[in-house]
Design a protein around this motif. Structure first.
Motif, PDB file in Angstrom:
ATOM      1  N   UNK A 163      23.453   0.004-132.839  1.00  0.00           N
ATOM      2  CA  UNK A 163      23.959  -1.042-131.958  1.00  0.00           C
ATOM      3  C   UNK A 163      23.419  -0.853-130.543  1.00  0.00           C
ATOM      4  N   UNK A 164      22.997  -1.957-129.949  1.00  0.00           N
ATOM      5  CA  UNK A 164      22.423  -1.920-128.611  1.00  0.00           C
ATOM      6  C   UNK A 164      23.476  -1.517-127.582  1.00  0.00           C
ATOM      7  N   UNK A 165      23.123  -0.554-126.736  1.00  0.00           N
ATOM      8  CA  UNK A 165      24.024  -0.108-125.670  1.00  0.00           C
ATOM      9  C   UNK A 165      23.621  -0.728-124.341  1.00  0.00           C
ATOM     10  N   UNK A 166      22.396  -0.428-123.878  1.00  0.00           N
ATOM     11  CA  UNK A 166      21.918  -0.969-122.604  1.00  0.00           C
ATOM     12  C   UNK A 166      20.483  -0.523-122.397  1.00  0.00           C
ATOM     13  N   UNK A 167      19.839  -1.117-121.390  1.00  0.00           N
ATOM     14  CA  UNK A 167      18.530  -0.666-120.950  1.00  0.00           C
ATOM     15  C   UNK A 167      18.683  -0.060-119.566  1.00  0.00           C
ATOM     16  N   UNK A 168      18.017   1.073-119.349  1.00  0.00           N
ATOM     17  CA  UNK A 168      18.198   1.832-118.123  1.00  0.00           C
ATOM     18  C   UNK A 168      16.869   1.960-117.388  1.00  0.00           C
ATOM     19  N   UNK A 169      16.690   1.235-116.271  1.00  0.00           N
ATOM     20  CA  UNK A 169      15.494   1.427-115.455  1.00  0.00           C
ATOM     21  C   UNK A 169      15.671   2.646-114.553  1.00  0.00           C
ATOM     22  N   UNK A 170      14.627   3.445-114.436  1.00  0.00           N
ATOM     23  CA  UNK A 170      14.729   4.636-113.604  1.00  0.00           C
ATOM     24  C   UNK A 170      13.704   5.672-114.010  1.00  0.00           C
ATOM     25  N   UNK A 171      14.041   6.947-113.777  1.00  0.00           N
ATOM     26  CA  UNK A 171      13.111   8.030-114.092  1.00  0.00           C
ATOM     27  C   UNK A 171      13.312   8.604-115.486  1.00  0.00           C
ATOM     28  N   UNK A 207      18.705   6.188-111.578  1.00  0.00           N
ATOM     29  CA  UNK A 207      18.702   4.814-112.091  1.00  0.00           C
ATOM     30  C   UNK A 207      18.443   3.791-110.986  1.00  0.00           C
ATOM     31  N   UNK A 208      17.590   2.827-111.284  1.00  0.00           N
ATOM     32  CA  UNK A 208      17.258   1.777-110.320  1.00  0.00           C
ATOM     33  C   UNK A 208      18.223   0.609-110.507  1.00  0.00           C
ATOM     34  N   UNK A 209      19.486   0.901-110.340  1.00  0.00           N
ATOM     35  CA  UNK A 209      20.547  -0.095-110.504  1.00  0.00           C
ATOM     36  C   UNK A 209      21.798   0.430-109.840  1.00  0.00           C
ATOM     37  N   UNK A 210      22.740  -0.421-109.572  1.00  0.00           N
ATOM     38  CA  UNK A 210      23.956  -0.014-108.872  1.00  0.00           C
ATOM     39  C   UNK A 210      25.073   0.399-109.820  1.00  0.00           C
ATOM     40  N   UNK A 211      24.915   0.159-111.108  1.00  0.00           N
ATOM     41  CA  UNK A 211      26.060   0.362-111.992  1.00  0.00           C
ATOM     42  C   UNK A 211      25.844   1.404-113.086  1.00  0.00           C
ATOM     43  N   UNK A 212      24.667   2.000-113.176  1.00  0.00           N
ATOM     44  CA  UNK A 212      24.428   2.962-114.250  1.00  0.00           C
ATOM     45  C   UNK A 212      25.254   4.225-114.037  1.00  0.00           C
TER      46      UNK A 212
END
Length: 283
Positions: A163-171, A207-212
């Protein structure tokens, strides 16, 4: 009953092998047979016995070094189901619990049978490429999928039990055991977990996001990690900061709890939170 005790040492952490010789002498005095590798045998005194394969011949392993040395010894001891005790010569010492001033006290306790063996959860990590397994190994601390130097931000897709959880942009992403929660995962903002718990911690790296935030997964879950970048970036899978594999576009990294645990020995019945305060806060 313990008889043959393998002594594994990081020579860079014990210059001149003074602490190793002290350990070998203490083991011999208590009736144990200390086994060492042939290359350090000339430096460890008259009581050490050279062994070409310490892990095959030993009943128990003691390592002299830091947490990195302990991890290397524990990985090597894993397939032989040997408990590992650490003599701390490193900077942190979450895993190597015995300080050098307490070597004889620790050996005395071993001789009296005052040893506890803790089972620690281990990760089983593999890489599937075009439907075939091209890499498989264990991780005692963590399995890390991260970008290669100079590559751009990775976008990693995480599935759990299909099951898909999420995609995480970052290192990258760290998947750690409870034991590894005080290592790389902690420095990336992950939670501290009691080491005897049975779970996996997924922590994004920069992570290049505010919520990860970190995710906690039950030990019976199967985690799949793939790159969402269609081959634009390079990534690598690294296990315990040592062994790894450069990933190719389309590779699937599969991580699950291993079938057997690593065995950590203790002679001091230390309180995990006492160690935590001492190592992180310095008191």
């Amino acid at each position: 009953m313990l008889k043959n005790v393998g002594v594994v040492v990081n020579k860079d952490r014990d210059e001149g092998y003074a602490h190793t010789r002290n350990l070998v002498d203490a083991l011999y005095d208590k009736g144990f047979t200390p086994l060492v590798s042939p290359e350090i045998r000339p430096y460890t005194g008259p009581h050490a016995v050279a062994s070409e394969n310490i892990y095959e011949e030993a009943d128990f392993i003691i390592c002299v070094g830091g947490d990195g040395t302990f991890l290397s010894a524990a990985r090597a001891a894993y397939e032989y189901r040997l408990p590992v005790l650490g003599i701390n010569r490193g900077a942190v010492g979450f895993l190597a619990e015995v300080e050098t001033g307490d070597i004889r006290m620790a050996v005395d306790k071993m001789a009296r049978g005052e040893i506890t063996v803790q089972s620690r959860m281990v990760l089983d990590a593999s890489v599937l490429r075009e439907g075939k397994t091209v890499f498989r190994d264990i991780a005692i601390n963590d399995a890390v999928v991260s970008r290669v130097a100079f590559s751009r931000i990775l976008r990693l897709r995480v599935n759990m039990d299909g099951r898909y959880v999420d995609s995480f942009p970052g290192d990258g992403i760290i998947v750690s055991t409870p034991t590894g929660s005080t290592a790389y995962s902690l420095s990336a903002g992950g939670p501290i977990v009691q080491p005897e718990m049975r779970l996996m911690v997924l922590t994004p790296i920069c992570p290049h996001t505010l919520y990860s935030r970190s995710l906690i997964a039950a030990e019976d879950k199967v985690i799949h990690i793939t790159m969402d970048d269609a081959g634009e970036n390079q990534a690598m899978l690294t296990l315990d900061g040592r062994k790894g594999l450069e990933l190719k576009p389309g590779d699937l990294v599969e991580i699950r709890a291993a079938a057997q645990d690593a065995l950590f020995a203790s002679v001091s019945q230390v309180n995990f939170y006492d160690v935590l305060r001492a190592k992180i806060h310095g008191y």
